[in-house]
Scaffold this active site. Structure first.
Site, PDB file in Angstrom:
ATOM      1  N   LYS A 198       0.836  -1.202   0.000  1.00  0.00           N
ATOM      2  CA  LYS A 198       0.000   0.000   0.000  1.00  0.00           C
ATOM      3  C   LYS A 198       0.884   1.271   0.000  1.00  0.00           C
ATOM      4  CE  LYS A 198      -4.104  -1.921   0.040  1.00  0.00           C
ATOM      5  NZ  LYS A 198      -3.842  -3.353   0.090  1.00  0.00           N
TER       6      LYS A 198
HETATM    7  C1  LIG Z   1      -9.741  -2.038  -1.208  1.00  0.00           C
HETATM    8  C2  LIG Z   1      -9.199  -2.757  -0.004  1.00  0.00           C
HETATM    9  N1  LIG Z   1      -9.907  -2.752   1.129  1.00  0.00           N
HETATM   10  C3  LIG Z   1      -9.466  -3.365   2.233  1.00  0.00           C
HETATM   11  C4  LIG Z   1      -8.276  -4.050   2.268  1.00  0.00           C
HETATM   12  C5  LIG Z   1      -7.870  -4.780   3.508  1.00  0.00           C
HETATM   13  O1  LIG Z   1      -6.675  -4.289   4.042  1.00  0.00           O
HETATM   14  P1  LIG Z   1      -5.750  -5.226   4.953  1.00  0.00           P
HETATM   15  O2  LIG Z   1      -5.086  -6.194   4.049  1.00  0.00           O
HETATM   16  O3  LIG Z   1      -4.787  -4.267   5.580  1.00  0.00           O
HETATM   17  O4  LIG Z   1      -6.633  -5.891   5.951  1.00  0.00           O
HETATM   18  C6  LIG Z   1      -7.497  -4.094   1.114  1.00  0.00           C
HETATM   19  C7  LIG Z   1      -6.208  -4.812   1.117  1.00  0.00           C
HETATM   20  O5  LIG Z   1      -5.769  -5.380   0.180  1.00  0.00           O
HETATM   21  C8  LIG Z   1      -7.969  -3.435  -0.059  1.00  0.00           C
HETATM   22  O6  LIG Z   1      -7.263  -3.474  -1.202  1.00  0.00           O
END
Ligand SMILES: Cc1ncc(COP(=O)(O)O)c(C=O)c1O
Length: 402
Positions: A198
């Site tokens: 990210k």
């Molecule tokens: C659009 C979106 N929402 C939520 C998430 C969830 O994040 P995390 O992996 O930190 O739980 C991601 C992660 O890939 C994402 O791309």
């Protein structure tokens, strides 16, 4: 301009590089020193770095409050809890996103209602939002897919007209903006992921931003088992007493992760600028390749380019995304696909009866999408190698079809 080789030693030594990834963190000596400093301190978790990181994040995104949690999924869950989503409540979610954007609704007993996306940008389509609102709808989750902010003015108008919460899954878009307003300040609650691919990372990590101190307080209790004070506060007050006032979770982010996040945050604007430079280089190269079409970017946004996506499609040709994908992987280019539309996953088909035909634009796009590498430490030579790889793959497949 960032020195790519300083951030990514792999870039300096192609022989050591197995596969150019589609995304990759940049961690430098400042980041490492910041983490080590916390490891030598008294507080490994829920100490001063959490507050410092939250304040810096709130400042950067132009809001009053930021609440740190241990991943982006927890951030979404905390947001659903804060606005009171419960059994039977419907929440609109775009079909083209990562499953977590919808899962958070299910965690709270709610019903995700999948909404189709705009064919050019693949962002949630405001017209389809309107069509899917029912008396049970409580909120709209919008996703700044790939890093491009949604059309917030239109979405806010719809949310206000129907008295709905507007929640932004901004996990892709930290550092972006819409009509000059920063991502993070565009919805009632905005959620972020700090996973290594990210815009910035704390290893795992998440954040929710809001201008509403009551929502922020609810999320601070929620991330700590539903308990009203944390152990540092009790320590400072010389008290052992605490009360659990609601069912919460352990969604806390550690102090050393916050130190890493804080150190990374200082570099965000340079990294977003580099991502945008890479995107411009891709855009220029693909302008003359008819089979490769980048997604459309609206003029009123700063796209943060967490992902750079193209559609591979040639009218009157059998060229398939899967063939191009396989050729690029074989050439050492770590392409990916974002995403399988969420309503097509077996869990959603079985639990909610969703399936093919529900969101035709997202489904058609899914068959054509390829995510190309973009991350701040990519060199121009890396970008050119990807472009050459795409050109070779497309030309070869075209020749084979003749
Ligand atoms: C659009 C979106 N929402 C939520 C998430 C969830 O994040 P995390 O992996 O930190 O739980 C991601 C992660 O890939 C994402 O791309």
């Amino acid at each position: 301009m960032i020195d790519a080789t300083a951030l990514n030693p792999l870039a300096a030594d192609p022989a050591r590089r197995q596969m150019l990834p589609y995304g990759r963190q940049s961690v430098d000596e400042d980041d490492i020193a910041a983490v080590v400093e916390v490891l030598r301190s008294d507080w490994l978790t829920t100490g001063p770095k959490v507050t410092e990181f939250e304040q810096a994040f709130a400042h950067l995104t132009g809001v009053r409050e930021a609440v740190a949690v241990n991943n982006g999924t927890a951030a979404l869950h905390a947001a659903m809890y804060a606005i009171g989503i419960g059994p039977g409540d419907e929440v609109l979610v775009p079909a083209m996103t990562f499953a977590a954007s919808a899962n958070c609704v299910v965690y709270q007993g709610g019903i995700p209602v999948f909404v189709d996306v705009d064919p050019d940008t693949l962002l949630i389509d405001p017209v389809q939002v309107q069509v899917n609102i029912t008396p049970r709808t409580k909120a709209i989750i919008v996703v700044d897919y790939a890093g491009q902010p949604c059309d917030y003015d239109r979405l806010r108008a719809i949310a206000d007209r129907h008295d709905l919460w507007l929640v932004a899954d901004a996990c892709h878009a930290l550092g972006g903006s819409y009509k000059g307003r920063p991502v993070g300040s565009l919805a009632d609650l905005s959620t972020f992921s700090l996973h290594p691919v990210k815009p910035i990372t704390s290893g795992e990590g998440g954040m929710v931003t809001t201008d509403d101190p009551d929502l922020a307080q609810r999320m601070r209790v929620f991330r700590n088992h539903g308990i009203t004070s944390d152990h540092r506060q009790r320590d400072q007050q010389g008290s052992w007493f605490y009360e659990m006032v609601d069912l919460g979770y352990n969604y806390r982010l550690t102090d050393f992760q916050c130190a890493l996040g804080l150190s990374q945050l200082r570099k965000l604007s340079g990294w977003v600028a580099r991502r945008r430079e890479i995107a411009r280089r891709y855009d220029a190269a693909f302008a003359s390749m008819t089979a490769v079409q980048p997604l459309v970017v609206r003029p009123d946004v700063v796209h943060a380019y967490h992902l750079y996506m193209v559609r591979v499609h040639e009218p009157d040709s059998e060229m398939s995304r899967d063939e191009v994908f396989a050729a690029l992987r074989a050439a050492g280019i770590g392409v990916n696909v974002h995403y399988i539309p969420v309503h097509l996953h077996p869990f959603y088909r079985e639990r909610f009866g969703t399936g093919t035909g529900l969101c035709p634009t997202a489904e058609a796009a899914y068959g054509q999408l390829i995510t190309l590498p973009v991350f701040p430490a990519m060199s121009d030579a890396d970008v050119d190698a990807v472009v050459a790889g795409v050109h070779t793959a497309v030309s070869r497949i075209r020749m084979e079809q003749l």
